[in-house]
Design a protein around this motif. Structure first.
Motif, short mmCIF file in Angstrom:
data_model
loop_
_atom_site.label_atom_id
_atom_site.label_comp_id
_atom_site.label_asym_id
_atom_site.label_seq_id
_atom_site.Cartn_x
_atom_site.Cartn_y
_atom_site.Cartn_z
N ASN A 94 0.83 -1.28 -0.04
CA ASN A 94 0.01 0.06 -0.11
C ASN A 94 0.74 1.42 -0.02
OD1 ASN A 94 -1.56 -2.11 1.21
ND2 ASN A 94 -3.30 -0.68 0.83
N HIS A 151 -4.88 2.68 -3.79
CA HIS A 151 -3.37 2.61 -2.96
C HIS A 151 -2.66 1.39 -3.17
CE1 HIS A 151 -3.45 6.93 -2.07
NE2 HIS A 151 -4.73 6.52 -2.14
N GLU A 152 -3.43 -0.01 -2.85
CA GLU A 152 -2.69 -1.15 -3.07
C GLU A 152 -2.00 -1.34 -4.62
OE1 GLU A 152 -3.11 -5.83 -2.04
OE2 GLU A 152 -5.02 -4.56 -2.46
N GLN A 192 2.13 -9.22 1.89
CA GLN A 192 3.16 -7.64 1.77
C GLN A 192 4.29 -7.83 2.52
OE1 GLN A 192 0.79 -4.24 2.55
NE2 GLN A 192 -0.39 -4.81 0.78
#
Ligand code: UD1
Ligand code: CA
Length: 454
Positions: free
Chosen positions: A128, A163-164, A213
């Protein structure tokens, strides 16, 4: 499942403005591509395939020591096209992990999370970002399932608000990846074969896309220009500094140390500012290193004091030695226990025995020195006759007076005293005093020449 890693490294790197291919630019003294290669090695990959293009021969030549398969991508038609080339050399039964030659800081732990994803699914590393501009956006459905990745240039306004983003790092079974890539086309704004298109295809087929992530976004940052290179260099160095401090090393300023290699530093070592350590450096307990020292490929034992502005390369330093300030210790030098090497002293390919002192303004080269020797200021071993190097042997308890030259090959025998200002060309006798300067004469009432007046 066994692991194959495909590293994409065909890009040109135009923004580096360099005749050196981007992936050969160095971070912490090591080419970017080698960082990624080492990461792949660290994952115990079965095979490593590097897709290269621009500056191909130069890249291959610089990376000769890699245990990898090289695949040329003559034309860079997109990331999908690049991975397709890589797959030609890969065992399709393996899990294939895609990494990038210009993304150097990915941590093993983050990649291991990605590789835990079950065999029939696709693993994707996302991140992100506050500023997602330029990246592929991750489009998810209302249940949070990944539907597709849309590139910036092909994205709608709504998609751009996501935003990812795609890091590009992904893993899938080789055969699934091959099948999906075979179906992508170049009908997009850039006319490229996008690797990212496989995610939409997979979602349509009901193949599950699982994401993870990285621990920190710097792990997935790529380098396109020298500003980004410098930024990641600082992040890398700060991470090294933190690891050292966590393991018990005192850094006077963790922002002012540079590690360019493999270092092993024990507890209670104190390192002052602007120290550069390169190659393989080992430093044992209680040693302190003053400001502005450059040390490479050297083992330093316990309780050594290295004072400011000292340069040491390829040497062995024993316990309780004191060096510098302003000393230069060159390759194949061994400083034995408790010896002292002072300011403006250069030592090359020499052994300095236990407790011996070489304190000021001296060159010692190709010398075998015993214990308890004292070398006066301004001593030079004349080790080179213009064609060959010769050895100087200085036995135990020798005293060399200041400003002496020892013309090699020569042996200064045990307990010799060499008077100041000597030029020694012959071996000396034990326990003797050797004087070689002209006796002092006096001319009385000497008138110094005066400037003539015009
Ligand atoms: C790519 C992704 C984007 C992602 C971003 C992360 C695609 C289509 N887009 O975009 O979703 O957010 O990375 O940085 O994959 N390369 C080759 N051969 C080629 C093309 C590229 O080896 O034919 C290599 C490049 O050297 C580079 C990497 O692949 O290291 C990425 O290529 P690049 O063109 O920079 O992709 P992006 O547009 O940044
Ligand atoms: Ca890029």
């Amino acid at each position: 499942m066994a692991l194959s890693v495909v590293i994409l490294a065909a890009g040109k790197g135009t923004r580096m403005k360099s005749s050196v291919p981007k992936v050969l630019h160095k971070l912490a003294g090591k080419p970017l591509l080698e960082h990624v290669y080492d990461t792949a090695k660290g994952l115990s990959a079965d095979e490593i395939v590097i897709v290269y293009g621009h500056g191909g021969e130069q890249v291959k030549n610089s990376c000769k020591h890699f245990d990898a398969t090289w695949v040329e991508q003559e034309q860079q038609l997109g990331t999908g096209h690049a991975v397709q080339h890589g797959l030609e050399k890969v065992n399709k039964e393996n899990t294939v992990l895609v990494l990038y030659g210009d993304v150097p800081l990915t941590e093993k732990n983050s990649l291991q999370k990605l590789l835990e994803i079950p065999a029939n699914n696709i693993g994707l590393m996302t991140v992100n970002l506050q500023q997602p501009y330029g990246y592929g956006r991750i489009v998810r459905d209302s249940q949070g399932q990944v539907l597709e990745i849309v590139e910036e240039k092909d994205a709608s306004e709504d998609e751009r608000a996501i935003h990812e983003v795609n890091t590009g790092i992904m893993a899938a079974c080789g055969s699934i990846l091959e099948e999906l890539i075979a179906q992508i086309d170049s009908n997009n704004s850039q006319g490229e074969y996008y690797l990212t298109d496989i995610f939409g295809l997979a979602a349509n087929k009901g193949i599950k896309i699982e994401t993870c992530q990285p621990a920190d976004s710097s792990e997935v940052e790529g380098i396109n220009d020298r500003i980004q290179l410098a930024k990641l260099e600082r992040i890398f160095q700060r991470n090294c500094a933190n690891k050292l401090m966590e393991s018990g090393v005192t850094l006077i300023d963790p922002n002012r140390i540079d590690i360019r290699g493999n270092v092993e530093i024990a507890e209670d070592v104190v390192i002052d500012v602007n120290v550069v350590l390169s190659g393989t450096v080992k430093i044992e307990k209680g040693t302190s290193i003053g400001p502005n020292c450059c040390i490479s490929n050297t083992n330093i034992a316990k309780n050594v004091t290295i004072n400011a502005n000292t340069v040491i390369d390829d040497a062995t330093i024993d316990e309780n030695v004191e060096i510098g300030p302003f000393a230069r210790i060159r390759p194949e030098t061994h400083l034995q226990q408790g010896c002292k090497v002072g300011n403006f002293v250069e030592i090359k390919k020499s052994n300095i025995g236990v407790g011996s002192k070489v304190n000021h303004l001296t060159y010692i080269g190709d010398t075998e020195m015993g214990t308890g020797v004292n070398i006066g200021a301004g001593t030079i071993t004349c080790n080179y006759d213009g064609a060959n190097k010769h050895k100087t042997i200085i036995e135990d308890d020798v005293f060399i007076g200041s400003n002496s030259q020892l013309v090699a090959p020569v042996v200064i025998s045990r307990n010799t005293t060499v008077a100041a200002g000597a030029t020694i060309t012959k071996d000396t006798e034990e326990d003797s005093l050797v004087i070689s300067r002209a006796p002092q004469k006096t001319i009385k009432n000497w008138k110094r020449p005066k400037k003539s007046k015009h």
